[in-house]
Write an enzyme that holds these catalytic residues in place. Structure first.
Site, PDB file in Angstrom:
ATOM      1  N   TYR A  67      17.211  30.005   7.150  1.00 27.76           N
ATOM      2  CA  TYR A  67      16.112  30.793   7.718  1.00 27.76           C
ATOM      3  C   TYR A  67      16.189  30.828   9.238  1.00 27.76           C
ATOM      4  CZ  TYR A  67      13.656  30.504   3.216  1.00 27.76           C
ATOM      5  OH  TYR A  67      13.300  30.603   1.908  1.00 27.76           O
ATOM      6  N   MET A 123      12.566  24.332   1.918  1.00 25.43           N
ATOM      7  CA  MET A 123      11.677  23.531   1.067  1.00 25.43           C
ATOM      8  C   MET A 123      12.454  22.645   0.095  1.00 25.43           C
ATOM      9  SD  MET A 123       8.507  24.685  -1.381  1.00 25.43           S
ATOM     10  CE  MET A 123       7.647  25.595  -0.110  1.00 25.43           C
ATOM     11  N   LYS A 168       0.843  -1.204   0.000  1.00 24.65           N
ATOM     12  CA  LYS A 168       0.000   0.000   0.000  1.00 24.65           C
ATOM     13  C   LYS A 168       0.879   1.255   0.000  1.00 24.65           C
ATOM     14  CE  LYS A 168      -0.330  -0.367   5.042  1.00 24.65           C
ATOM     15  NZ  LYS A 168      -1.150  -0.837   6.161  1.00 24.65           N
ATOM     16  N   ARG A 188     -10.403  -0.101  14.598  1.00 24.48           N
ATOM     17  CA  ARG A 188     -10.291   0.798  13.448  1.00 24.48           C
ATOM     18  C   ARG A 188     -11.347   0.372  12.439  1.00 24.48           C
ATOM     19  NH1 ARG A 188      -4.672   1.233  10.105  1.00 24.48           N
ATOM     20  NH2 ARG A 188      -5.110  -1.000   9.884  1.00 24.48           N
TER      21      ARG A 188
HETATM   22  C1  LIG Z   1      -0.424  -1.856   6.797  1.00 25.37           C
HETATM   23  C2  LIG Z   1      -1.000  -3.116   7.311  1.00 25.37           C
HETATM   24  C3  LIG Z   1      -0.199  -4.259   7.498  1.00 25.37           C
HETATM   25  C4  LIG Z   1       1.305  -4.225   7.382  1.00 25.37           C
HETATM   26  O1  LIG Z   1       1.867  -3.719   8.580  1.00 25.37           O
HETATM   27  P1  LIG Z   1       3.443  -3.748   8.833  1.00 25.37           P
HETATM   28  O2  LIG Z   1       3.599  -3.391  10.260  1.00 25.37           O
HETATM   29  O3  LIG Z   1       4.043  -2.753   7.895  1.00 25.37           O
HETATM   30  O4  LIG Z   1       3.913  -5.132   8.533  1.00 25.37           O
HETATM   31  C5  LIG Z   1      -0.823  -5.444   7.839  1.00 25.37           C
HETATM   32  N1  LIG Z   1      -2.171  -5.500   8.006  1.00 25.37           N
HETATM   33  C6  LIG Z   1      -2.955  -4.420   7.862  1.00 25.37           C
HETATM   34  C7  LIG Z   1      -4.417  -4.528   8.095  1.00 25.37           C
HETATM   35  C8  LIG Z   1      -2.403  -3.192   7.528  1.00 25.37           C
HETATM   36  O5  LIG Z   1      -3.200  -2.115   7.402  1.00 25.37           O
END
Ligand SMILES: *Cc1c(COP(=O)(O)O)cnc(C)c1O
Length: 397
Positions: A279, A328, A41, A140
């Protein structure tokens, strides 16, 4: 992405795909016979999702996971054929696309099941396997445990749907104090109870999965039939203790960091004692010093606060502190008393990665900044080109 990676500025991220294969290999051997699902992701945690997905599959992963339907669609369009799990229930508007692209939907609401069934019917597709997610304490997303049986009943009653898996997500698998360990044990217990109740009612799931990176390494009982690893694939562990645990469990194996953030010196000045670069004129130079300018800044994911927190970079194999606040597009680096260590235009600068015997990790930044390495990696912006190393030729071309 909307931003074209620059071509002339010397600032880039090297992505070591052999390290991804190595990490996927360690993880898949550690958990066998459980499967490894590579979590790609957020553009592969900022590394580039397609390249990482391919290398992870080559290294031993058999599944992929993404957060968004859009992310799964892009991987399918690039020719990825492996199963792709959606980690949250797709929005109703995205269900048809998810099904058409053979993405594996997570579901946890009756409305989600209905929408899914409708799009399967409209597209006249064969039945779709869903991964039913239950909330065992992360709070969640996921079904309330009290609703799990009704959802499984609804799946069983609908010839367009099948139960492909039941799964949950751990909230504190990276914690090593007793409260965290107890909570993880409680989540695992609740999960077993739910799976037991579903099985007793005739809904035996073909697969269950629970573990993220921390669970995979630190809580062997959480490995079940498949582990969902993100961070470890990128060569990091959520805590140093988990790196030791992995080493102990594998006879000394170590994950290899995949991403290095590099640039080059584009300007060098000798400045008098007391001059205050950048800055805010925040810190006077203690002596007559060489100051190097490096063309990477907070728009690229180098946090402005790195200066206050004592951030360093590597030049000439040595650690060098920032001489003033991150701007930046550029940083200024204190290279020490004039003449002490020559610094030249074009010298390589390592922000994250190795140079000689020195190394700065995303974990070190995270520690300084009071965040986690996940956020450091995801913040490396689209303006930084990712240079892929160790890419295998595409067998189809
Ligand atoms: C992002 C995510 C993972 C991976 O987590 P890591 O700690 O990066 O291995 C696994 N399961 C779910 C539901 C996630 O959202």
């Amino acid at each position: 992405m909307g931003v074209v990676a620059d071509r002339w500025r010397p600032a880039w991220a090297d992505i070591d795909l052999d390290a991804v294969r190595h990490n996927a290999g360690i993880l898949s051997r550690l958990v066998a016979p459980a499967a490894l699902c590579a979590v790609v992701k957020a553009d592969g945690y900022g590394h580039g999702d397609l390249a990482v997905a391919k290398a992870a599959l080559e290294g031993g992963a058999t599944w992929l996971a993404v957060a968004l339907v859009e992310e799964g669609v892009a991987l399918r369009e690039a020719g990825i054929e492996a199963p792709i799990l959606l980690l949250s229930e797709p929005p109703v508007g995205g269900m048809a696309e998810a099904v058409a692209r053979r993405l594996v939907p997570t579901v946890y609401t009756a409305g989600g099941l209905e929408a899914l069934s409708r799009v399967v019917a409209e597209a006249e597709l064969p039945s779709v396997a869903v991964h039913l997610k239950v909330d065992t304490g992360m709070h969640r997303v996921g079904a309330d445990p009290a609703d799990a049986l009704a959802l499984a009943d609804a799946i069983a009653a609908d010839h367009r749907l099948e139960l492909g898996a039941v799964w949950t997500h751990l909230a504190v698998a990276d914690g090593d104090d007793p409260d965290d360990r107890d909570f993880t044990a409680l989540q695992l217990d609740r999960f077993d109870t739910i799976v037991g109740a579903l099985t007793a009612a005739g809904h035996r799931p073909p697969m269950t999965h629970v573990a993220n990176t921390a669970g995979t390494i630190g809580v062997a009982a959480s490995r079940h039939d498949m582990v969902r690893c993100g961070l470890a694939l990128y060569g990091m562990t959520p805590t140093p203790a988990l790196a030791s645990a992995l080493s102990d469990a594998t006879g000394g194996l170590r994950l290899e960091p995949v991403l290095s953030l590099r640039s080059r010196v584009t300007h060098v000045r000798d400045l008098a004692t007391g001059e205050r670069p950048s800055y805010g004129r925040r810190r006077p130079l203690a002596v007559h010093s060489t100051v190097a300018t490096v063309p990477v800044g907070y728009a690229d994911g180098v946090p402005r606060r790195l200066f206050d927190q004592g951030g360093e970079v590597l030049i000439g194999g040595a650690r060098r502190p920032l001489a003033g606040v991150v701007t930046m597009d550029q940083i200024v680096v204190d290279c020490g008393p004039v003449g002490s260590a020559p610094v030249a235009l074009g010298d390589e600068v390592v922000l994250i990665g190795r140079q000689g015997t020195e190394e700065i990790t995303a974990g070190e930044w995270a520690e300084l900044l009071g965040t986690i390495s996940y956020e450091v990696l995801c913040n490396i912006g689209p303006r930084v080109p990712r240079i892929l190393h160790g890419q295998h030729p595409d067998p189809s071309s």
